[in-house]
Design an enzyme around this catalytic site. Structure first.
Site, short mmCIF file in Angstrom:
data_model
loop_
_atom_site.label_atom_id
_atom_site.label_comp_id
_atom_site.label_asym_id
_atom_site.label_seq_id
_atom_site.Cartn_x
_atom_site.Cartn_y
_atom_site.Cartn_z
N HIS A 1 4.07 2.52 1.93
CA HIS A 1 4.20 2.72 3.38
C HIS A 1 3.81 1.50 4.21
O HIS A 1 3.70 1.57 5.42
CB HIS A 1 3.40 3.96 3.84
N HIS B 1 2.74 9.04 7.00
CA HIS B 1 2.13 8.82 5.68
C HIS B 1 0.82 9.56 5.53
O HIS B 1 0.26 9.60 4.44
CB HIS B 1 1.94 7.32 5.43
N LYS C 1 -13.90 7.62 -3.91
CA LYS C 1 -13.81 6.53 -2.94
C LYS C 1 -14.35 5.23 -3.53
O LYS C 1 -13.74 4.18 -3.43
CB LYS C 1 -14.60 6.88 -1.68
N HIS D 1 -8.56 4.06 1.11
CA HIS D 1 -8.00 4.22 -0.22
C HIS D 1 -8.80 5.22 -1.04
O HIS D 1 -10.00 5.39 -0.84
CB HIS D 1 -7.95 2.87 -0.94
N GLY E 1 -3.66 10.51 10.03
CA GLY E 1 -3.88 9.57 11.12
C GLY E 1 -5.25 9.74 11.75
O GLY E 1 -5.70 10.87 12.00
N CYS F 1 0.85 -1.19 0.00
CA CYS F 1 0.00 0.00 0.00
C CYS F 1 0.89 1.25 0.00
O CYS F 1 1.90 1.31 0.71
CB CYS F 1 -0.90 0.00 1.23
#
Length: 378
Positions: free
Chosen positions: A227, A278, A356, A128, A281, A68
């Site tokens: 990541h 990355h 999405k 994602h 969070g 990913c």
């Protein structure tokens, strides 16, 4: 004795559960050092936003979505009207098929890693996304010039992983060894490397699909950093779970669909396990985001963001789970990276369209099969 270091300032909020997980990982046999990034948050059995060095290889510290990562592709469009462009995004729940004549295949070079065709060219669920964004401001003209970006430029940001291949690899391990170390590190790494290559290919295919749909030519990525991976460094295993390589790399640290993201030039050293954050969070679990969001927001409100961008998402639950309010402030994360001298901000981007999953309004229905539901950004 292993050590734990968290690269966040006192102004940052880090869940105690995430800190507990860092110390639990530090207690594993062979563990040397755990570095927590400012986007640190709890994961399933191991923290997300952490880089962990050990003499022993632990597949579960990388997780199921091996490979990913986030890639950034320049794109040239005559006009960038978000509402119109949102209707032109292709159905990225529909996988590509060999021989289907899709022009996106032109960016593929060689065979598909591991021969894994399931889900190829699809974005997935959870955190994602594929996003059309505009470069909003340049903070470092030298680095920006090196990357070839300037204020007003358009880019495609693609965040996706190995779409089931990584899960298959992890399950083959855990079915026999559970959360224990890899019995044959070489065998695991060979399969792991295929998933990393697959993830990179998938991001290129996704960008090409969108570029063609918007009437643009596909381009090479200016950034493409994984990541979720493990690498051998100085004879040790460096596991990254939601932490991007920061040893002289360029990284897109993703905000949310309603905030800026940041291109940074990373220069992290050994204390940070050569890694950087990355993304923003999570600060809420998916369940909390869903419960609170339904009280505060309507679906229509969540399809438009505070920065005026459009969200393409046919899954109402996902709209709430991935709402911008479910995440930490990206500006705080970037400030922490700067304060700890891990990265230099290069440029910020703001979303125009965030994809999405296929929108029901386009006549397509979201695929309801189980998907990776990572707890990272978006």
């Amino acid at each position: 004795m292993s050590t734990v270091q968290i690269f966040a300032t006192q102004d940052s909020w880090i869940e105690s559960a995430a800190l507990d997980q860092c110390h639990q990982v530090a207690a594993l046999t062979g563990m040397i050092h755990v570095a927590g990034m400012p986007d640190l948050h709890p994961g399933k059995g191991a923290p997300i936003g952490a880089a962990m060095t050990s003499t022993v290889l632990y597949p579960y510290l990388v997780g199921s979505d091996i490979g990913c990562g986030i890639a950034v592709f320049p794109i040239t469009l005559k006009r960038a009207v978000a509402a119109k462009l949102a209707t032109r995004f292709p159905d990225l729940d529909r996988p590509l098929r060999i021989g289907d004549g899709d022009p996106a295949w032109e960016v593929a070079d060689g065979d598909v890693p591991a021969g894994h065709l399931d889900g190829l060219g699809t974005v997935g669920r959870g955190n994602h996304f594929v996003e059309l964004a505009r470069v909003d401001a340049v903070a470092d003209v030298v680095h920006a010039g090196r990357l070839g970006v300037t204020t007003g430029d358009l880019v495609l940001v693609v965040h996706s992983g190995s779409r089931g291949l990584g899960e298959r690899i992890l399950r083959a391990h855990t079915d026999v060894h559970g959360a224990g170390p890899a019995a044959d590190p070489g065998e695991y790494l060979a399969r792991h490397d295929q998933a990393v290559r697959w993830g990179s290919l998938n991001r290129r295919l996704l960008a090409a699909r969108v570029a063609h749909a918007l009437g643009a030519a596909p381009t090479e990525p200016i950034v493409d950093q994984c990541h979720n991976l493990v690498e051998i460094r100085d004879g040790r295993y460096l596991h990254r779970k939601g932490a991007a390589p920061g040893d002289g790399r360029d990284v897109l640290v993703a905000g949310t669909r309603g905030t800026a993201s940041y291109l940074v030039a990373a220069h992290a050293g050994p204390d940070a396990n050569y890694s950087v954050a990355h993304g923003a969070g999570r600060k809420m679990s998916r369940a909390d985001a869903l419960r609170r969001g339904r009280v505060k927001h309507t679906v229509a409100e969540l399809r438009r963001t505070p920065v005026g961008s459009v969200v393409v998402c046919g899954d109402r639950q996902l709209l709430f789970e991935e709402a911008p309010t479910a995440y930490k402030r990206i500006e705080r994360v970037i400030a922490d990276l700067v304060a700890h001298r891990l990265a230099t901000p290069v440029a910020s981007t703001v979303p125009l369209v965030t994809y999405k999953t296929a929108d029901n309004g386009t006549g397509t229905r979201p695929d309801r099969r189980p998907r990776h539901r990572g707890r990272g950004q978006r």
